[in-house]
Design a protein around this motif. Structure first.
Motif, PDB file in Angstrom:
ATOM      1  N   LYS A   7      52.993  35.971  39.991  1.00 16.87           N
ATOM      2  CA  LYS A   7      52.475  34.937  39.027  1.00 16.87           C
ATOM      3  C   LYS A   7      52.369  35.392  37.519  1.00 16.87           C
ATOM      4  CE  LYS A   7      51.050  32.262  42.362  1.00 16.87           C
ATOM      5  NZ  LYS A   7      51.815  31.009  42.592  1.00 16.87           N
ATOM      6  N   ALA A   8      52.463  34.604  36.631  1.00 15.93           N
ATOM      7  CA  ALA A   8      52.295  34.936  35.297  1.00 15.93           C
ATOM      8  C   ALA A   8      51.045  35.939  35.108  1.00 15.93           C
ATOM      9  CB  ALA A   8      52.336  33.842  34.256  1.00 15.93           C
ATOM     10  N   TYR A   9      50.014  35.523  35.422  1.00 11.28           N
ATOM     11  CA  TYR A   9      48.633  36.503  35.520  1.00 11.28           C
ATOM     12  C   TYR A   9      47.685  35.824  36.735  1.00 11.28           C
ATOM     13  CZ  TYR A   9      46.618  32.364  33.189  1.00 11.28           C
ATOM     14  OH  TYR A   9      46.136  30.962  32.948  1.00 11.28           O
ATOM     15  N   VAL A  10      46.671  36.622  37.066  1.00 15.55           N
ATOM     16  CA  VAL A  10      45.705  36.157  38.047  1.00 15.55           C
ATOM     17  C   VAL A  10      44.413  36.350  37.531  1.00 15.55           C
ATOM     18  CG1 VAL A  10      47.088  36.900  40.084  1.00 15.55           C
ATOM     19  CG2 VAL A  10      45.480  38.413  39.069  1.00 15.55           C
ATOM     20  N   ILE A  11      43.471  35.393  37.823  1.00 14.09           N
ATOM     21  CA  ILE A  11      42.100  35.209  37.847  1.00 14.09           C
ATOM     22  C   ILE A  11      41.316  36.092  38.657  1.00 14.09           C
ATOM     23  CG2 ILE A  11      40.288  33.794  37.152  1.00 14.09           C
ATOM     24  CD1 ILE A  11      42.389  31.840  36.420  1.00 14.09           C
ATOM     25  N   LEU A  12      40.362  36.850  38.054  1.00 17.07           N
ATOM     26  CA  LEU A  12      39.561  37.660  39.204  1.00 17.07           C
ATOM     27  C   LEU A  12      38.138  37.237  39.013  1.00 17.07           C
ATOM     28  CD1 LEU A  12      39.145  40.122  41.391  1.00 17.07           C
ATOM     29  CD2 LEU A  12      39.139  41.626  39.277  1.00 17.07           C
ATOM     30  N   ASP A  13      37.506  36.973  40.131  1.00 21.33           N
ATOM     31  CA  ASP A  13      35.963  36.412  39.993  1.00 21.33           C
ATOM     32  C   ASP A  13      35.474  37.000  41.256  1.00 21.33           C
ATOM     33  OD1 ASP A  13      33.741  35.644  38.773  1.00 21.33           O
ATOM     34  OD2 ASP A  13      34.040  33.599  39.148  1.00 21.33           O
ATOM     35  N   GLY A  14      34.150  37.088  41.034  1.00 22.50           N
ATOM     36  CA  GLY A  14      33.179  37.334  42.213  1.00 22.50           C
ATOM     37  C   GLY A  14      32.029  36.615  42.349  1.00 22.50           C
ATOM     38  N   PRO A  15      32.384  35.502  42.917  1.00 27.71           N
ATOM     39  CA  PRO A  15      31.173  34.531  43.117  1.00 27.71           C
ATOM     40  C   PRO A  15      30.315  35.082  44.090  1.00 27.71           C
ATOM     41  CG  PRO A  15      33.235  33.690  44.258  1.00 27.71           C
ATOM     42  CD  PRO A  15      33.626  34.938  43.321  1.00 27.71           C
ATOM     43  N   VAL A  16      28.872  34.619  44.013  1.00 22.06           N
ATOM     44  CA  VAL A  16      28.132  35.054  44.928  1.00 22.06           C
ATOM     45  C   VAL A  16      27.573  33.960  45.900  1.00 22.06           C
ATOM     46  CG1 VAL A  16      25.530  35.707  45.448  1.00 22.06           C
ATOM     47  CG2 VAL A  16      27.055  36.813  43.465  1.00 22.06           C
ATOM     48  N   ALA A  44      42.798  34.147  41.758  1.00 22.38           N
ATOM     49  CA  ALA A  44      43.116  32.859  41.832  1.00 22.38           C
ATOM     50  C   ALA A  44      44.424  32.770  40.904  1.00 22.38           C
ATOM     51  CB  ALA A  44      42.105  31.680  41.427  1.00 22.38           C
ATOM     52  N   ASP A  45      45.267  31.765  41.125  1.00 14.11           N
ATOM     53  CA  ASP A  45      46.404  31.709  40.302  1.00 14.11           C
ATOM     54  C   ASP A  45      46.201  30.872  39.234  1.00 14.11           C
ATOM     55  OD1 ASP A  45      46.432  29.163  41.021  1.00 14.11           O
ATOM     56  OD2 ASP A  45      48.376  28.950  41.953  1.00 14.11           O
ATOM     57  N   PRO A  46      46.983  30.867  37.929  1.00 16.95           N
ATOM     58  CA  PRO A  46      46.494  30.280  36.726  1.00 16.95           C
ATOM     59  C   PRO A  46      46.092  28.741  36.949  1.00 16.95           C
ATOM     60  CG  PRO A  46      48.694  31.493  36.545  1.00 16.95           C
ATOM     61  CD  PRO A  46      48.441  31.450  37.807  1.00 16.95           C
ATOM     62  N   ALA A  85      39.437  38.138  33.557  1.00 15.01           N
ATOM     63  CA  ALA A  85      38.289  38.261  34.508  1.00 15.01           C
ATOM     64  C   ALA A  85      36.975  38.261  33.629  1.00 15.01           C
ATOM     65  CB  ALA A  85      38.222  39.743  35.099  1.00 15.01           C
ATOM     66  N   ASP A  86      36.029  38.140  33.911  1.00 15.12           N
ATOM     67  CA  ASP A  86      34.837  37.965  33.197  1.00 15.12           C
ATOM     68  C   ASP A  86      34.251  39.186  32.682  1.00 15.12           C
ATOM     69  OD1 ASP A  86      33.411  38.511  35.229  1.00 15.12           O
ATOM     70  OD2 ASP A  86      32.484  36.867  35.914  1.00 15.12           O
ATOM     71  N   LYS A  87      33.171  39.038  32.154  1.00 20.35           N
ATOM     72  CA  LYS A  87      32.341  40.204  31.359  1.00 20.35           C
ATOM     73  C   LYS A  87      31.859  41.267  32.319  1.00 20.35           C
ATOM     74  CE  LYS A  87      30.952  38.133  27.199  1.00 20.35           C
ATOM     75  NZ  LYS A  87      29.809  37.670  26.512  1.00 20.35           N
ATOM     76  N   ALA A  88      31.841  41.030  33.591  1.00 22.29           N
ATOM     77  CA  ALA A  88      31.265  41.761  34.690  1.00 22.29           C
ATOM     78  C   ALA A  88      32.389  42.922  34.830  1.00 22.29           C
ATOM     79  CB  ALA A  88      30.876  41.041  35.996  1.00 22.29           C
ATOM     80  N   TYR A  89      33.544  42.739  34.594  1.00 20.25           N
ATOM     81  CA  TYR A  89      34.685  43.490  35.048  1.00 20.25           C
ATOM     82  C   TYR A  89      35.074  44.654  33.883  1.00 20.25           C
ATOM     83  CZ  TYR A  89      34.961  40.639  38.947  1.00 20.25           C
ATOM     84  OH  TYR A  89      34.788  40.143  40.298  1.00 20.25           O
ATOM     85  N   GLN A  90      34.079  44.622  32.819  1.00 19.91           N
ATOM     86  CA  GLN A  90      34.375  45.436  31.536  1.00 19.91           C
ATOM     87  C   GLN A  90      35.022  46.769  31.706  1.00 19.91           C
ATOM     88  OE1 GLN A  90      33.180  43.512  28.888  1.00 19.91           O
ATOM     89  NE2 GLN A  90      34.079  44.661  27.415  1.00 19.91           N
ATOM     90  N   ALA A  91      34.745  47.555  32.612  1.00 17.05           N
ATOM     91  CA  ALA A  91      35.429  48.891  32.726  1.00 17.05           C
ATOM     92  C   ALA A  91      36.302  48.861  33.883  1.00 17.05           C
ATOM     93  CB  ALA A  91      34.559  49.918  32.889  1.00 17.05           C
ATOM     94  N   ALA A  92      37.190  47.603  34.269  1.00 16.63           N
ATOM     95  CA  ALA A  92      37.828  47.753  35.433  1.00 16.63           C
ATOM     96  C   ALA A  92      39.209  48.314  35.239  1.00 16.63           C
ATOM     97  CB  ALA A  92      38.087  46.311  36.089  1.00 16.63           C
ATOM     98  N   GLY A  93      39.525  48.806  34.064  1.00 16.83           N
ATOM     99  CA  GLY A  93      40.857  49.336  33.983  1.00 16.83           C
ATOM    100  C   GLY A  93      41.828  48.630  32.762  1.00 16.83           C
ATOM    101  N   PRO A  94      43.031  49.014  32.620  1.00 20.69           N
ATOM    102  CA  PRO A  94      43.901  48.575  31.930  1.00 20.69           C
ATOM    103  C   PRO A  94      44.596  47.123  32.357  1.00 20.69           C
ATOM    104  CG  PRO A  94      45.009  50.161  32.882  1.00 20.69           C
ATOM    105  CD  PRO A  94      43.526  50.276  33.174  1.00 20.69           C
ATOM    106  N   ALA A  95      44.398  46.880  33.341  1.00 24.62           N
ATOM    107  CA  ALA A  95      45.242  45.568  33.845  1.00 24.62           C
ATOM    108  C   ALA A  95      44.187  44.520  33.787  1.00 24.62           C
ATOM    109  CB  ALA A  95      45.245  45.722  35.456  1.00 24.62           C
ATOM    110  N   ALA A  96      43.105  44.629  33.747  1.00 25.14           N
ATOM    111  CA  ALA A  96      41.841  43.606  33.664  1.00 25.14           C
ATOM    112  C   ALA A  96      41.679  43.135  32.200  1.00 25.14           C
ATOM    113  CB  ALA A  96      40.692  43.980  34.506  1.00 25.14           C
ATOM    114  N   ARG A  97      41.855  42.044  31.757  1.00 24.41           N
ATOM    115  CA  ARG A  97      41.575  41.501  30.330  1.00 24.41           C
ATOM    116  C   ARG A  97      40.328  40.915  30.502  1.00 24.41           C
ATOM    117  NH1 ARG A  97      44.521  42.547  25.679  1.00 24.41           N
ATOM    118  NH2 ARG A  97      43.971  40.122  25.166  1.00 24.41           N
ATOM    119  N   VAL A  98      39.306  41.365  29.482  1.00 27.17           N
ATOM    120  CA  VAL A  98      38.063  40.751  29.729  1.00 27.17           C
ATOM    121  C   VAL A  98      37.280  40.189  28.068  1.00 27.17           C
ATOM    122  CG1 VAL A  98      37.056  41.923  31.703  1.00 27.17           C
ATOM    123  CG2 VAL A  98      36.778  42.966  29.423  1.00 27.17           C
TER     124      VAL A  98
END
Length: 114
Positions: A7-16, A44-46, A85-98
């Motif tokens: 995929k061009a990019y993926v979306i990461l989320d953590g639903p409860v 999730a995909d784009p 990803a959303d703001k919850a992943y602020q320190a996830a590393g270089p691959a995650a854009r928040v």
């Protein structure tokens, strides 16, 4: 990661997910939401179709800790997969854009250098 890499990019989320537990099960209780729940990490995909979901974790565990437990930030970086990803992943590393926290929350944080 094989499917996500195509995929061009993926979306990461953590639903409860809301669950029905007794009050004695404090580890499932989310103080912010005021209910019992389980945390699941999903890719999730784009378009928004589900690519992958993790095992359910305790609801009291925050998104970044759950992602690190599953090895998601390291796997995204190793496979060089762009992730939003959303703001919850602020320190996830270089691959995650928040997004930035604070006043300028409409802007995205610049990609950090590895």
């Amino acid at each position: 990661m094989t499917t996500a890499g195509k995929k061009a990019y993926v979306i990461l989320d953590g639903p409860v997910l809301l669950i029905d537990r007794i009050a004695a099960d404090q580890s499932y209780y989310l103080g912010k939401k005021k209910y019992q729940g389980k945390n699941v990490q999903v890719f999730a995909d784009p378009v928004g179709r589900l690519i992958w979901s993790s095992d359910a974790r305790l609801g009291a565990v925050d998104d970044l800790t759950a992602a690190r437990t599953h090895g998601i930030p390291a796997a995204l970086t190793a496979a060089n997969i762009m992730c939003w990803a959303d703001k919850a992943y602020q320190a996830a590393g270089p691959a995650a854009r928040v997004p930035f926290r604070g006043r300028n929350s409409a802007r995205l944080a610049p990609a950090s250098q590895p």
